[in-house]
Motif scaffolding. Structure first.
Motif, PDB file in Angstrom:
ATOM      1  N   ASP B 475       0.789  -1.230   0.000  1.00 21.94           N
ATOM      2  CA  ASP B 475       0.000   0.000   0.000  1.00 21.94           C
ATOM      3  C   ASP B 475       0.822   1.281   0.000  1.00 21.94           C
ATOM      4  OD1 ASP B 475      -2.455  -1.254  -0.149  1.00 21.94           O
ATOM      5  OD2 ASP B 475      -2.447  -1.694   1.985  1.00 21.94           O
ATOM      6  N   CYS B 476       2.114   1.147  -0.142  1.00 20.69           N
ATOM      7  CA  CYS B 476       2.957   2.339  -0.211  1.00 20.69           C
ATOM      8  C   CYS B 476       2.624   3.112  -1.498  1.00 20.69           C
ATOM      9  CB  CYS B 476       4.423   1.924  -0.223  1.00 20.69           C
ATOM     10  SG  CYS B 476       5.563   3.293  -0.142  1.00 20.69           S
ATOM     11  N   TRP B 532       4.040   5.443   6.190  1.00 22.62           N
ATOM     12  CA  TRP B 532       2.822   4.673   6.441  1.00 22.62           C
ATOM     13  C   TRP B 532       1.597   5.579   6.512  1.00 22.62           C
ATOM     14  CZ3 TRP B 532      -0.576   4.166  10.711  1.00 22.62           C
ATOM     15  CH2 TRP B 532      -1.453   3.064  10.610  1.00 22.62           C
ATOM     16  N   SER B 535       0.801   7.297   3.150  1.00 20.26           N
ATOM     17  CA  SER B 535       0.287   6.334   2.174  1.00 20.26           C
ATOM     18  C   SER B 535      -1.146   5.928   2.499  1.00 20.26           C
ATOM     19  CB  SER B 535       1.175   5.085   2.127  1.00 20.26           C
ATOM     20  OG  SER B 535       2.470   5.410   1.705  1.00 20.26           O
ATOM     21  N   VAL B 536      -1.406   5.675   3.781  1.00 18.77           N
ATOM     22  CA  VAL B 536      -2.743   5.230   4.182  1.00 18.77           C
ATOM     23  C   VAL B 536      -3.777   6.321   3.900  1.00 18.77           C
ATOM     24  CG1 VAL B 536      -4.179   4.731   6.200  1.00 18.77           C
ATOM     25  CG2 VAL B 536      -2.017   3.526   5.882  1.00 18.77           C
ATOM     26  N   ARG B 547      -0.737   1.196  -5.880  1.00 20.10           N
ATOM     27  CA  ARG B 547      -1.049  -0.048  -5.155  1.00 20.10           C
ATOM     28  C   ARG B 547      -1.255  -1.189  -6.135  1.00 20.10           C
ATOM     29  NH1 ARG B 547      -4.605   3.727  -2.105  1.00 20.10           N
ATOM     30  NH2 ARG B 547      -3.334   4.398  -0.351  1.00 20.10           N
TER      31      ARG B 547
END
Lengths: 108, 569
Positions: B475-476, B532, B535-536, B547
């Motif tokens: 998911d980066c 993190w 990206s989220v 993704r």
């Protein structure tokens, strides 16, 4: 340009669906994480021993002059080289052989 | 032909420098040696002649950008030696042994930190890096992302890391060569900067690799011979080596007026950890900077693309680790050997107990004690060669970041004319060489000791987290990698400025805002967390593409089905 040229999507789809690929990636990943954990834990413990218990590290071995610190330090150097050899032997041996089989022929 | 003309010119410069300035050699004349060190100069001239001949040969075969960046392919064993040549700087050869000469054991802690990064690179990064990349590590981190932001981050980070590393090397080189060869600082800097420019400019990666390989062989042979001399002196017994060293340090302590009991305790301190590790947080933080920084050094990562596939990349690391580990073991023995063999010789140590010629001279004096002027000359030439090999590798990786990542990929959007790309990398090389010379002069009298550890901390906090997250986390996203990595760099840099090494020692404030010696323990988690979180939260259309690209990237990184082999072009 580094974004790769023409993708062979048929080959890709075949590999991705091959259970041997899934198993190979799982085994290799587990192996590399275990060795990473060993390395990081060993190194962190070594640094922590130095940080928290200097007298222990300065203690001589037996009646000699050579200290715990020297023995553990040299063991770290040798251990780092050894764990590298362990990974390369398995990766260039078993894992590469499994990869070659996987690429050479479709699953039965 | 051009390299040959240059080579004649440079040899003349070396000869002129030493000949004309023979009168200025008094500073080292106070040591047993008087006048210019002709043995050292002759041996170094020999090294320069051989490497320039190699560069001339490499220049004829450096036609394409691929030749320039990868050198047309070498074996894993050769690359392992070149990596060792790239990594073992004069600072570790002279610095670690000198640290052991002064304080005993602590030098080994440094050495272990420098070595422990290699298995981490191998386990987590090496094969995926080789399978996905072509010329620079930015190829890998930007693989599935938008090229502009991620490559700009990588290039900026590369230039930052390389600059600090390079300044430290240049200043160290100038001071060392001044001392060993009797060349004035300015000349020394110009010779180092000029030679590194010639290697990279004409010979690209092919010449750089061979300079590093030759240097590694010279360094390993020289250090092995020295260790043989030390061990022969103590009857090939480590226990005798350590016992004699403790005895020597006890006598030094007695001479300084301590009571026998105090002196005995003082002598024994060299066998255990001393003042190097002040507090546990600094210790761990510094350790992590060294370990993870190795996995993010652009000039080291670039060497993976000189071999054809992941298999040879693993072999490269195996050999690099073997040689670097062996080298650090040797420096450890050399430090104790120096305690035993030069501590009471007035030719090497002044009445105050300090090494003549400066703190880093322990190995040099040891070489003289073991093998006279000839051996001293050889080890001096090795030290000079060592610096050249490291700065050439640094220059090449910075030049590639500018020409391949910025020019070809960001500005020309991947459609650069190869001839122009090659020209850009050569122009960058010249500019880098010139700025290295200028920076070397500007920083001559500055305290640059913190710069190498800053380079490691930056590499650990910027490149390493971005590499790991882009390779291993589905998911980066583009934003996460570019901004998260940037935040990591910024945190590492900011905390270093606030740390004692700069805030107190360079800027002269009373109390450091950030009390620890290295920022890595804080800045590395900051980078991971930032990547993190960003990206989220990233809901842009581009994030969806990022993704989606993971599955394909993962497959290629694991199998190498589309590997750009270095030798295949």
């Amino acid at each position: 340009m580094t974004v790769p040229p023409a993708h062979d999507s048929a080959l890709e789809a075949r590999i991705a669906a091959d259970p041997r690929y899934v198993a190979l990636v799982r085994d290799r990943q587990r192996f590399s994480w275990i060795l990473t954990a060993i390395t990081v834990i060993a190194y962190t413990s070594f640094i922590s021993l130095i940080a928290f218990d200097k007298p222990f590290m300065a203690r001589p071995i037996g009646n000699g002059t050579t200290s715990m610190a020297v023995v553990l330090g040299v063991a770290m150097l040798i251990g780092i080289v050894a764990i590298t050899i362990v990974y390369v032997v398995r990766a260039n041996g078993e894992f590469d052989r499994r990869l070659a089989e996987l690429l050479a022929e479709p699953a039965a | 032909m051009r390299p040959l003309v240059w080579s004649a010119g440079l040899l003349a410069l070396v000869a002129f420098g030493t000949g004309a300035l023979g009168a200025d050699l008094a500073p080292i004349g106070s040591v047993a040696r008087q006048g210019p060190n002709w043995t050292a100069i002759a041996m170094f001239a020999g090294f320069v002649a051989v490497t320039l001949w190699i560069t001339a040969a490499a220049a004829r075969r450096t036609r394409s950008v691929s030749d320039f960046y990868t050198g047309g392919g070498i074996t894993g064993f050769q690359n392992g030696l070149a990596m060792a040549g790239d990594y073992c700087s004069a600072a570790s050869f002279l610095g670690i042994s000198a640290q052991i000469f002064n304080d005993g054991y602590d030098g080994l802690i440094y050495a272990i930190g420098f070595l422990v990064g290699w298995p981490i690179v191998l386990f987590l990064i090496a094969e995926k890096l080789r399978n996905l990349g072509r010329y620079t590590f930015a190829d890998v981190v930007s693989y599935r992302f938008m090229q502009g932001p991620v490559r700009s981050f990588s290039a900026a980070s590369t230039l930052l890391v390389v600059s600090f590393y390079l300044i430290a090397q240049m200043v160290g080189a100038g001071q060392l060569i001044q001392l060993l060869f009797g060349l004035p600082y300015l000349y020394a800097i110009v010779v180092v900067g000029g030679l590194m420019m010639i290697y990279v400019l004409f010979g690209g990666m092919r010449a750089t690799s061979w300079v590093q390989i030759i240097k590694a062989v010279m360094l390993l042979c020289g250090a092995t011979l020295l260790v043989f001399g030390v061990m022969a002196h103590v009857g090939f017994s480590f226990e005798a080596l350590f016992a004699t060293a403790v005895e020597v340090k006890t006598r030094v302590a007695l001479d300084s007026g301590l009571s026998p009991a105090e002196a005995a305790a003082e002598g024994r301190t060299i066998m255990g950890p001393g003042g190097f590790i002040k507090d546990p947080i600094s210790a761990l933080s510094f350790g992590f900077a060294l370990m993870l920084g190795t996995a993010g050094l652009p000039h080291i990562l670039m060497r993976f693309f000189t071999v054809p596939d992941a298999r040879e990349a693993r072999k490269s690391i195996l050999w690099a680790t073997v040689w670097i580990g062996y080298f650090y073991l040797l420096t450890f023995i050399l430090g104790f050997g120096a305690i035993v063999m030069i501590s009471f010789n007035p030719d090497y140590v002044d009445p105050a107990g300090l090494l003549r010629g400066g703190n880093n001279m322990a190995v040099m004096h040891l070489a003289h004690a073991i093998g006279g002027n000839l051996f001293l000359g050889f080890i001096s030439a090795v030290a000079f060669a060592t610096i050249l090999a490291v700065v050439a590798g640094l220059t090449l990786s910075a030049a590639s970041a500018v020409s391949h990542d910025i020019y070809a990929s960001v500005i020309r959007k991947g459609a650069a004319d190869p001839v122009k790309e090659l020209r850009v990398s050569r122009i960058t090389t010249v500019l880098l060489g010139l700025s290295a010379i200028v920076l070397g002069i500007v920083f001559e009298t500055q305290n640059v000791a913190f710069m190498v550890s800053l380079a490691f901390a930056l590499a650990a906090s910027g490149n390493f987290p971005v590499l790991i997250m882009s390779l291993l986390w589905k998911d980066c996203t583009t934003k996460g990698a570019a901004w998260g990595g940037g935040l990591g760099l910024l945190t590492a840099f900011g905390l270093t400025v606030l740390s004692p090494a700069i805030w107190v020692e360079v800027l002269g404030f009373g109390q450091a805002v950030f009390p620890y010696s290295s920022p890595a323990l804080f800045s590395v988690p900051v980078a991971f967390l930032a990547i993190w979180v960003i990206s989220v939260l990233d809901r842009s259309p581009r994030a969806a593409i990022d993704r989606e690209g993971y599955a394909g990237q993962r497959l290629r990184s694991e199998t190498g089905i589309e590997v750009h082999g270095a030798a295949a072009h």
